[in-house]
Design an enzyme around this catalytic site. Structure first.
Site, PDB file in Angstrom:
ATOM      1  N   ASP A   1       0.828  -1.207   0.000  1.00  0.00           N
ATOM      2  CA  ASP A   1       0.000   0.000   0.000  1.00  0.00           C
ATOM      3  C   ASP A   1       0.868   1.265   0.000  1.00  0.00           C
ATOM      4  OD1 ASP A   1      -2.685   1.154   0.220  1.00  0.00           O
ATOM      5  OD2 ASP A   1      -2.029   1.838   2.201  1.00  0.00           O
ATOM      6  N   GLU A  15       1.479  -0.718  -4.985  1.00  0.00           N
ATOM      7  CA  GLU A  15       0.417   0.193  -5.399  1.00  0.00           C
ATOM      8  C   GLU A  15       1.067   1.458  -5.934  1.00  0.00           C
ATOM      9  OE1 GLU A  15      -3.389   2.800  -3.754  1.00  0.00           O
ATOM     10  OE2 GLU A  15      -1.669   2.450  -2.464  1.00  0.00           O
ATOM     11  N   ASP A  34     -10.658   1.651  -4.782  1.00  0.00           N
ATOM     12  CA  ASP A  34     -10.336   3.082  -4.765  1.00  0.00           C
ATOM     13  C   ASP A  34     -10.875   3.831  -5.978  1.00  0.00           C
ATOM     14  OD1 ASP A  34      -8.993   3.288  -2.330  1.00  0.00           O
ATOM     15  OD2 ASP A  34      -7.077   2.675  -3.192  1.00  0.00           O
TER      16      ASP A  34
END
Lengths: 576, 576
Positions: free
Chosen positions: B320, B349, B416
């Site tokens: 992340d 990510e 997201d």
């Protein structure tokens, strides 16, 4: 606007942090294509209007202009786009291409300045004056440790000559280095090896007895450190010598040797003529290539790297054939060596474009052979003129961060090349001009032993002659010139750590000039690479924006109120 | 010849080894500028006449053509130059620029193919079908572990909603994943955290009790592995949750806390409203940023990385906010995790250009949001047409090695983003066309839970609705389409691991086509992104040289002897 010429990536030499909140970025465009370039930047999560930073041309080669600027954000998270204006059209350049308006999700991102990524080579190495010693040929301080087949010192060397040079000789002649102003000594290999160059290491833990012993090394390093001079050794990990214990074990025990996988052997038994194993270069049987991507080989040589730093206090390593060893080895080597001494310097031998190795995870610096080639062509051979020289310098400069540029070993020659003065056809004027360039331009100038007293020599073995110590035979004027320039370098910190910009490159007169500048200090250097005197109109100097007009005038008009300076044939003008 | 457009560097995506003796290289030129491009290469130590390799255009965007080829040398040491011919002039392109004849010391060098640099992402991950599960919303298998404030499953979620989804739910619904053909499950965070998304980790060693416990995880992973399905977890190391023991200790003991340096706190005492410490994004008090460049913080999280791989057998990590953590952390993270399991997958990510992280030392793969943006604009929004779509795909493709391209998570949506079908305005035909692209194009297609049954939703929190399990409410046709394409993908290995080339991009008709090809297998995909039927003249397909004429004919003329194929409105044609 020539869109095909525009280039930026948000990493490497095009975007790198210089402090906890400051990012230096570069954009390439076609030369002379644009009127203004600026950067619009903001926190990458948005939330405020973007800041605007104008960009300035930092370097130009024959095709491109390289714009630079610095972005400052206390949140350390950068999102940015470029605004390019050629006077007719203005267009945004983004990660996803060119747009009239910036669409969502198209900014370049430098996501965060982490402290650990805020990397640079050791400060002490940036701009340091380096002296390369080939120990077998520098000075014979202890004739009792000479090889049995020593030749007269002054006799021209062959590939196999032994002259008896040793580390005691360096100790005895240390005043020469101190007087010259050397700050770092780079020794070619000193470990046990049969050859005179010792790139065929037999034992990485033993000083070659013809060079001295551990005590000599300790004394030499103490002597150096007492004078504020640092010392690096040569790490030959690409290949071992024939007599290296592991290779000998494989020769003896074949595939049953626990070291069989340390080398890349086609089939057993091992054969040496021709070699049926991988070697340095092509089929050099005495230098079997080491499989450094095997864990135990890696561990062995990482410990060698740690050992000499930890136990003897050497200040770093020059890495032989560095680019034929896997990147992961060097990443771990860096971690290992810097754990022993965070200030240790790690310098790779690379003859070509080196950016892949100088990104913060592997080397601090490399040999700047591209700069050497440019100097050879411009000063020695005269095959390129001032504008081409400026273009070649620009290409080298833009490949690296500024701190790396300051740390690159800017050499005019080495044990692997013809001596520069010889390529100059023995013309000391030409050589002196090149030396003036080397000792004032950005980088860590490396002097190959003897160049400073006018030694000559064709490529190996001729470039490895015994050092000339007789003042009668030394070119004392050349030596004084080196000392003068090094003293100037020490007097003006900007010559060590300042930025560097070409300000004059005129192929017609063959005058090249640059300025070193930092906040509060500037040095202007003009070099007349022609056999004729040249007059330079000072008003035509292309000063960087960072050098205020007042300072420009102080440097030039105060000394030359008529606005013109005369450069003697092959003359150097340094205005500090 | 437009020299400004020509670009090559001897590393990264422009030069990388694909086997012990083979180097793949790429050269960029202006689009349509050159007639032929070839490479002259030899051992970098010379010694023989150079080999000549013709180069082929592998991709084109609006400005550039990207030529590729492979060089083979058993000595593994490459020196090379390019020969560019525009029909009028032929010129050599070297590391030092353009020349009519190649001067000494100007070759590009790829110095040596070391085994350890011969890197690629785990083979199993290349082309794998991925399913992203947001555990709180996938299925509630154990109502006894629900949070107290659970809302009805079907009620539209808010930012703070709790629905009771858990890992038992995944176990209960595992048949859905098996039937679909999933090969890798990516779970958003499962560790103890107060929020529904759990990106605010309180304890990296504890499964959130609302999701299950260690036994549930073990059962789930065993179930997956028994079905040949791999599992990766989400590593949130950029920031912790507010309740993380170290942050709590700092809250309690201030600067005397042994964890004070784990965070970047402006001044003590710590204040939370507004926070006087660095956080994720801007001032999100519940997510204090972790100083991963401190050694003990680094060590703590490296062990987290090792622990779940070693003790629970997870198959890797999705990282992340990966780009706001220092590179050295990720280098060591890779070493740590791969030491536990060499086949573990490490996926960052990153929403933007990611090449800096996918070089072999850090990540195996990244989220391919650039591909998602292109798909949104082409299939969903219709703001770009076929040629622009092809250009956008080319830009993504040329940024990475082929093996990385095959491993990039090609997603249409995530937790997201707005759901893709919603951006399509609910138009299932458009979405189906995008899915056909996603599941046949190069990459590891990632399906966001529920997309396969036609779930809709605006951006967070709406894209995180409870999974639709009632077949009456599911779009079964869409589900069948997913299954059909995944089955096709499994039937034809070339869709997983083959190369990929655009062969059709016609903005007038808005038809886009590409071919996947490898030695011996080819699949042609044509996508009609228009509401009208379109006829395609097969002879106009721009086949790669690697696909022989005979194979081209077999793929097309055998099926369509008239040389024309009709594509239905929003229709897909896959010729295998």
């Amino acid at each position: 606007m020539l869109r095909e010429a525009v280039y930026h990536v948000a990493h490497g030499n095009y975007a790198y942090p210089v402090s906890e909140d400051t990012l230096r970025i570069m954009l390439r465009t076609a030369k002379g294509d644009l009127q203004t370039v600026s950067v619009l930047y903001q926190d990458r999560y948005g939330g405020s209007e973007p800041f605007v930073a104008p960009m300035e041309v930092a370097a130009e080669d024959e095709l491109f202009a390289f714009y630079q600027t610095e972005l400052v954000l206390d949140t350390k998270r950068f999102g940015y786009v470029f605004l390019l204006d050629d006077g007719k059209n203005a267009v945004f350049y983004t990660e996803k291409g060119f747009f009239d308006e910036v669409p969502p999700n198209t900014q370049f991102h430098y996501p965060y300045i982490a402290i650990r990524d805020l990397w640079q080579p050791p400060t002490w190495a940036q701009g340091a004056v380096i002296y390369q010693i080939f120990p077998e040929r520098f000075a014979n301080g202890d004739p009792t440790n000479d090889p049995s087949n020593v030749e007269p010192w002054a006799m021209l060397p062959t590939v196999t000559s032994q002259k008896g040079g040793d580390l005691q000789g360096v100790i005895d002649r240390f005043d020469h280095l101190v007087d010259l102003g050397v700050e770092l000594i780079y020794f070619t290999p000193v470990f046990l090896a049969p050859s005179n160059h010792k790139y065929d290491t037999v034992d990485y833990y033993t000083i070659d007895p013809h060079f001295g012993d551990e005590e000599t090394v300790r004394e030499l390093i103490k002597l150096a450190h007492d004078h504020g001079i640092r010392v690096i050794f040569d790490a030959v990990f690409n290949h071992s010598g024939f007599g290296f214990f592991a290779f000998q074990d494989v020769l003896e025990h074949g595939e049953k040797s626990p070291y069989a996988h340390w080398f890349n052997i086609d089939s057993f038994p091992v054969q040496t003529d021709p070699p049926n194993y991988e070697t340095f270069s092509n089929q050099i049987a005495t230098m079997p290539k080491l499989m450094t991507d095997q864990d135990d080989v890696k561990d062995y040589f990482l410990e060698v790297g740690r050992y000499w730093v930890r136990e003897f206090g050497i200040d770093g390593w020059r890495l032989d054939v560095a680019n034929e060893i896997d990147h992961q080895f060097w990443r771990e080597f860096r971690q290992a060596v810097k754990a022993e001494s965070p200030e240790a310097l790690i310098v790779g031998e690379l003859w070509h474009e080196a950016s892949e190795w100088v990104r913060g995870d592997q080397f601090d610096s490399v040999m700047n052979y591209s700069l050497q080639y440019a100097c050879l062509d411009f000063f020695a051979r005269g095959t390129i003129r001032a504008q081409s020289f400026a273009n070649r310098l620009a290409k080298v400069q833009v490949n690296h961060t500024q701190a790396v540029n300051l740390s690159m070993f800017s050499l005019l020659g080495s044990h692997d090349t013809e001596r520069f003065l010889t390529t100059c056809g023995g013309n000391v004027q030409k050589f002196s001009l090149a030396v003036a360039f080397q000792l004032t331009y950005a980088g860590a100038p490396m002097i190959y032993y003897g160049d400073e007293v006018g030694m000559e020599g064709l490529n190996d073995p001729d470039c490895r002659r015994g050092m000339i110590w007789d003042p009668e035979e030394q070119n004392l004027e050349l030596l004084a010139w080196h000392k003068e320039l090094i003293a100037l370098r020490k007097e003006h910190k900007v010559l060590r750590s300042g930025r560097c910009r070409t300000v004059w490159a005129d192929s017609a007169t063959n005058v090249y000039g640059f300025v070193r500048f930092s906040q509060g200090e500037q040095v202007l250097v003009l070099l007349n690479n022609s056999p004729k005197a040249q007059n330079i109109g000072l008003e035509k100097i292309q000063w960087p924006v960072a050098v205020p007009k007042q300072v420009q005038d102080l440097l030039t008009k105060e000394t030359y109120p008529l606005g013109e300076v005369r450069l003697e044939p092959h003359g150097t003008m340094i205005l500090a």
